[in-house]
Design a protein around this motif. Structure first.
Motif, PDB file in Angstrom:
ATOM      1  N   LEU A  27       0.831  -1.205   0.000  1.00  0.00           N
ATOM      2  CA  LEU A  27       0.000   0.000   0.000  1.00  0.00           C
ATOM      3  C   LEU A  27       0.865   1.254   0.000  1.00  0.00           C
ATOM      4  O   LEU A  27       0.602   2.206  -0.743  1.00  0.00           O
ATOM      5  CB  LEU A  27      -0.937  -0.006   1.208  1.00  0.00           C
ATOM      6  N   ALA A  28       1.917   1.265   0.792  1.00  0.00           N
ATOM      7  CA  ALA A  28       2.816   2.420   0.839  1.00  0.00           C
ATOM      8  C   ALA A  28       3.472   2.665  -0.518  1.00  0.00           C
ATOM      9  O   ALA A  28       3.636   3.818  -0.930  1.00  0.00           O
ATOM     10  CB  ALA A  28       3.878   2.214   1.919  1.00  0.00           C
ATOM     11  N   LYS A  29       3.816   1.606  -1.231  1.00  0.00           N
ATOM     12  CA  LYS A  29       4.404   1.764  -2.561  1.00  0.00           C
ATOM     13  C   LYS A  29       3.404   2.422  -3.511  1.00  0.00           C
ATOM     14  O   LYS A  29       3.772   3.296  -4.306  1.00  0.00           O
ATOM     15  CB  LYS A  29       4.863   0.420  -3.118  1.00  0.00           C
ATOM     16  N   TRP A  30       2.141   2.014  -3.447  1.00  0.00           N
ATOM     17  CA  TRP A  30       1.104   2.646  -4.278  1.00  0.00           C
ATOM     18  C   TRP A  30       0.952   4.114  -3.913  1.00  0.00           C
ATOM     19  O   TRP A  30       0.873   4.984  -4.785  1.00  0.00           O
ATOM     20  CB  TRP A  30      -0.238   1.937  -4.116  1.00  0.00           C
ATOM     21  N   LEU A  31       0.900   4.410  -2.623  1.00  0.00           N
ATOM     22  CA  LEU A  31       0.679   5.792  -2.186  1.00  0.00           C
ATOM     23  C   LEU A  31       1.852   6.709  -2.527  1.00  0.00           C
ATOM     24  O   LEU A  31       1.659   7.904  -2.774  1.00  0.00           O
ATOM     25  CB  LEU A  31       0.396   5.823  -0.682  1.00  0.00           C
ATOM     26  N   ARG A  32       3.086   6.182  -2.541  1.00  0.00           N
ATOM     27  CA  ARG A  32       4.268   6.970  -2.901  1.00  0.00           C
ATOM     28  C   ARG A  32       4.429   7.111  -4.407  1.00  0.00           C
ATOM     29  O   ARG A  32       5.248   7.892  -4.875  1.00  0.00           O
ATOM     30  CB  ARG A  32       5.533   6.320  -2.351  1.00  0.00           C
ATOM     31  N   GLY A  33       3.670   6.341  -5.180  1.00  0.00           N
ATOM     32  CA  GLY A  33       3.801   6.391  -6.634  1.00  0.00           C
ATOM     33  C   GLY A  33       4.918   5.518  -7.163  1.00  0.00           C
ATOM     34  O   GLY A  33       5.424   5.742  -8.259  1.00  0.00           O
TER      35      GLY A  33
END
Length: 53
Positions: A27-33
């Motif tokens: 999820l963090a990877k998605w949110l950071r782009g």
């Protein structure tokens, strides 16, 4: 099925991940782009001005 983050066996409650930690990392990877869908940059696409009046 292997966890896409750490490659351990996935757990049914977190599928396709093995744990909440790996799900949160994803999820963090998605949110950071960090994940990018291939294609032309948006600014290179033609604009549709027909509905903007």
């Amino acid at each position: 099925m292997a966890c896409p983050i750490c490659k351990k066996d996935s757990q049914p409650q977190y599928r396709p991940f093995c744990s909440k930690r790996c799900a949160d990392v994803d999820l963090a990877k998605w949110l950071r782009g960090a994940y990018i869908i291939p294609g032309p940059p948006l600014e290179d696409l033609p604009h549709d001005d027909a509905g903007d009046d």
